[in-house]
Design an enzyme around this catalytic site. Structure first.
Site, PDB file in Angstrom:
ATOM      1  N   TYR A 163      -6.679  -7.595   8.753  1.00 48.68           N
ATOM      2  CA  TYR A 163      -7.814  -6.888   8.166  1.00 48.68           C
ATOM      3  C   TYR A 163      -9.037  -7.817   8.267  1.00 48.68           C
ATOM      4  CZ  TYR A 163      -4.464  -3.387   6.769  1.00 48.68           C
ATOM      5  OH  TYR A 163      -3.507  -2.410   6.807  1.00 48.68           O
ATOM      6  N   HIS A 213      -6.673 -10.710   0.310  1.00 48.62           N
ATOM      7  CA  HIS A 213      -5.814 -10.295   1.433  1.00 48.62           C
ATOM      8  C   HIS A 213      -6.419 -10.865   2.719  1.00 48.62           C
ATOM      9  CE1 HIS A 213      -3.040  -8.170   3.800  1.00 48.62           C
ATOM     10  NE2 HIS A 213      -3.186  -6.937   3.355  1.00 48.62           N
ATOM     11  N   ARG A 222      10.195  -4.118   0.824  1.00 51.21           N
ATOM     12  CA  ARG A 222      10.908  -2.863   1.041  1.00 51.21           C
ATOM     13  C   ARG A 222      12.008  -2.587   0.024  1.00 51.21           C
ATOM     14  NH1 ARG A 222      11.946  -4.398   7.087  1.00 51.21           N
ATOM     15  NH2 ARG A 222      11.669  -6.439   6.116  1.00 51.21           N
ATOM     16  N   GLN A 239      -4.352  -7.306  -5.449  1.00 51.60           N
ATOM     17  CA  GLN A 239      -4.692  -7.737  -4.086  1.00 51.60           C
ATOM     18  C   GLN A 239      -5.962  -7.026  -3.611  1.00 51.60           C
ATOM     19  OE1 GLN A 239      -2.660  -6.524  -0.386  1.00 51.60           O
ATOM     20  NE2 GLN A 239      -2.166  -8.684  -0.070  1.00 51.60           N
ATOM     21  N   TYR A 284       4.610   5.980   2.404  1.00 56.46           N
ATOM     22  CA  TYR A 284       3.180   6.322   2.322  1.00 56.46           C
ATOM     23  C   TYR A 284       2.935   7.783   1.950  1.00 56.46           C
ATOM     24  CZ  TYR A 284       2.891   1.961   4.993  1.00 56.46           C
ATOM     25  OH  TYR A 284       3.011   0.658   5.413  1.00 56.46           O
ATOM     26  N   THR A 310       0.864  -1.174   0.000  1.00 62.99           N
ATOM     27  CA  THR A 310       0.000   0.000   0.000  1.00 62.99           C
ATOM     28  C   THR A 310       0.900   1.222   0.000  1.00 62.99           C
ATOM     29  OG1 THR A 310      -1.757  -1.165   1.133  1.00 62.99           O
ATOM     30  CG2 THR A 310      -1.684   1.224   1.414  1.00 62.99           C
TER      31      THR A 310
HETATM   32  C1  LIG Z   1       5.070   0.253   2.773  1.00 59.80           C
HETATM   33  C2  LIG Z   1       4.533  -1.145   2.904  1.00 59.80           C
HETATM   34  C3  LIG Z   1       3.211  -1.399   2.599  1.00 59.80           C
HETATM   35  C4  LIG Z   1       2.702  -2.690   2.673  1.00 59.80           C
HETATM   36  N1  LIG Z   1       1.411  -2.923   2.296  1.00 59.80           N
HETATM   37  C5  LIG Z   1       0.961  -4.200   2.213  1.00 59.80           C
HETATM   38  C6  LIG Z   1      -0.315  -4.469   1.656  1.00 59.80           C
HETATM   39  O1  LIG Z   1      -1.041  -3.582   1.219  1.00 59.80           O
HETATM   40  N2  LIG Z   1      -0.698  -5.771   1.587  1.00 59.80           N
HETATM   41  C7  LIG Z   1       0.088  -6.791   2.063  1.00 59.80           C
HETATM   42  O2  LIG Z   1      -0.320  -7.952   1.982  1.00 59.80           O
HETATM   43  N3  LIG Z   1       1.297  -6.554   2.586  1.00 59.80           N
HETATM   44  C8  LIG Z   1       1.760  -5.288   2.648  1.00 59.80           C
HETATM   45  N4  LIG Z   1       3.034  -5.068   3.101  1.00 59.80           N
HETATM   46  C9  LIG Z   1       3.896  -6.204   3.449  1.00 59.80           C
HETATM   47  C10 LIG Z   1       4.717  -6.678   2.235  1.00 59.80           C
HETATM   48  O3  LIG Z   1       3.875  -7.244   1.250  1.00 59.80           O
HETATM   49  C11 LIG Z   1       5.763  -7.732   2.631  1.00 59.80           C
HETATM   50  O4  LIG Z   1       5.075  -8.906   3.016  1.00 59.80           O
HETATM   51  C12 LIG Z   1       6.661  -7.259   3.745  1.00 59.80           C
HETATM   52  O5  LIG Z   1       7.136  -5.951   3.486  1.00 59.80           O
HETATM   53  C13 LIG Z   1       7.853  -8.201   3.935  1.00 59.80           C
HETATM   54  O6  LIG Z   1       8.703  -8.183   2.829  1.00 59.80           O
HETATM   55  P1  LIG Z   1      10.125  -7.414   2.883  1.00 59.80           P
HETATM   56  O7  LIG Z   1      10.824  -7.902   4.105  1.00 59.80           O
HETATM   57  O8  LIG Z   1      10.800  -7.831   1.611  1.00 59.80           O
HETATM   58  O9  LIG Z   1       9.836  -5.957   2.953  1.00 59.80           O
HETATM   59  C14 LIG Z   1       3.545  -3.763   3.077  1.00 59.80           C
HETATM   60  C15 LIG Z   1       4.874  -3.498   3.413  1.00 59.80           C
HETATM   61  C16 LIG Z   1       5.381  -2.217   3.327  1.00 59.80           C
HETATM   62  C17 LIG Z   1       6.819  -1.975   3.644  1.00 59.80           C
END
Ligand SMILES: Cc1cc2nc3c(=O)[nH]c(=O)nc-3n(C[C@H](O)[C@H](O)[C@H](O)COP(=O)(O)O)c2cc1C
Length: 389
Positions: free
Chosen positions: A189, A184, A345, A106, A372, A30
């Protein structure tokens, strides 16, 4: 070439009816870059996804898309509930396809975790599985300050929610052109709230037992399978996630008991010919947030039980690039022939992440302060490795 280039990460994999060229996915994130009034995707998003689709061939998963106004939760977001909203997402999906990559939309509804002030401003109710079961004291305080009550979803609300998932899924596939929709079911949620005994105190067929708490999640799965086909449906779970008030391992019912049922119900459907395209998982090690607002890592829990139940494609995400020498990444992606690793990230700051991982190029650090913040900055301003040289 890097140590990763010879791993399964760069082997093709069949997901549903589609063959991805690699097992590197953009995790759903998001990012609040859409039009904040109409919740429509725009050129800013088109560029972001289009850039990440180039020289890739893998799967890009979208921001969480609200299935209805009742589930938006935040002041800014995306929707595909109407034809116009779904059409607005199409250029983004087209840009991904033109570059030879694939798109999953999603879909979510935030339930009790909506920002009360946002709901108030738009004349919406604050709803969840049960009345007054706030995620925490801060959430309760925010509701009080906006003079909002947390209401139990009625059976009509539940029926409407399922219809909204179906409409959005059909629109995402048929109008926007997405290859997959992802339910999701994570991050506490609405669907995960129903699965969590601390949020769900219902006494009807949607509460009171593991089976009943799983009912809504599985009804949404079945409705989307019926609407667009199992091979186009994915789902994301986060059994261990405490963000948003989840009980994780401390619940009155342990998360493994609750979620083992859900994974096995999906596997049962698969054996009956309705195998979902993929099941995505937040790794257990993503333990919530640290003081500086980033995810903290814990290695306390093993998640192997999930892959021993669900035998289809697994998408795994959670700190894989934060672990020295990519040890977990290499071990997990090579452990079997059905694992995709999703990156969140580091994909924000490295539009060419698959190429950097394959070639062993250094990664640009991410900027949390721009995760964000609406606009181009920190979204479309990170260069590829070759542009930065
Ligand atoms: C800014 C941000 C927004 C995220 N928004 C969502 C989201 O909308 N839906 C979701 O399932 N996960 C969301 N996540 C989680 C990511 O999909 C992911 O599972 C999580 O960041 C772990 O991966 P990473 O360690 O490579 O960052 C978000 C993560 C970040 C950093």
């Amino acid at each position: 070439m890097s140590q990763l280039s010879k791993t399964n990460l760069f082997k093709p994999i069949k997901v549903g009816l589609i063959e991805l060229k690699n097992r590197v996915a953009l995790a759903p994130m998001t990012r609040f870059r859409a039009d904040s009034v109409n919740f429509t995707a725009n050129d800013t998003m088109k560029k972001h996804f289009g850039d990440r689709a180039k020289n890739n061939g893998g799967l890009l998963i979208s921001d969480a898309i609200s299935v209805s106004w009742s589930g938006i939760g935040y002041p800014n977001g995306i929707m595909v509930q109407t034809k116009e909203q779904a059409e607005a997402l199409k250029p983004t999906v087209d840009a991904v396809h033109e570059a030879g990559s694939f798109f999953s939309a999603q879909l979510f509804h935030v339930g009790r975790n909506a920002v009360p002030a946002t709901m108030k401003a738009r004349g919406l109710r604050l709803i969840g599985p049960s009345a007054d079961t706030f995620a925490d004291a801060d959430a309760e305080k925010a509701a009080k300050e906006s003079d909002m009550k947390l209401e139990e979803m009625t059976l009509d609300d539940i029926e409407q929610l399922k219809k909204d998932f179906v409409t959005s899924a059909k629109n995402a596939i048929e109008i926007s052109g997405a290859d997959f929709v992802e339910i999701h079911g994570a991050s506490n949620y609405t669907l995960a709230q129903f699965a969590d005994i601390s949020a769900n105190k219902r006494t009807d067929e949607y509460g009171g037992s593991i089976e009943n708490r799983s009912r809504l999640m599985l009804e949404v799965v079945d409705a989307l399978v019926e609407a667009v086909g199992a091979e186009k449906v994915g789902i994301k779970f986060s059994p261990y996630m405490t963000f948003g008030g989840g009980s994780g391992v401390d619940g009155e019912i342990h998360c493994i008991a609750q979620y083992a049922y859900l994974y096995s119900e999906l596997e049962r459907r698969a054996k009956e010919g309705k195998r979902l395209a993929y099941v995505s998982n937040y790794e257990a090690r993503l333990a919530g947030f640290t003081k500086d607002g980033d995810f903290g890592l814990s290695t306390e829990y093993s998640f192997e039980w999930a892959s021993q139940i669900w035998k289809g494609v697994l998408v795994r995400a959670g700190g894989y690039l934060h672990i020295p020498e990519y040890k977990s990444l290499i071990a997990d992606v090579n452990a079997d022939d059905r694992t995709i690793i999703a990156f969140g990230r580091y994909f924000t700051s490295n539009p060419d992440l698959p190429s950097r991982l394959r070639n062993g190029y250094p990664l640009t650090p991410y900027d949390r302060s721009k995760f964000y913040s609406p606009g181009e900055e920190g979204y479309n301003t990170f260069p590829t490795y070759s542009e930065s040289k």
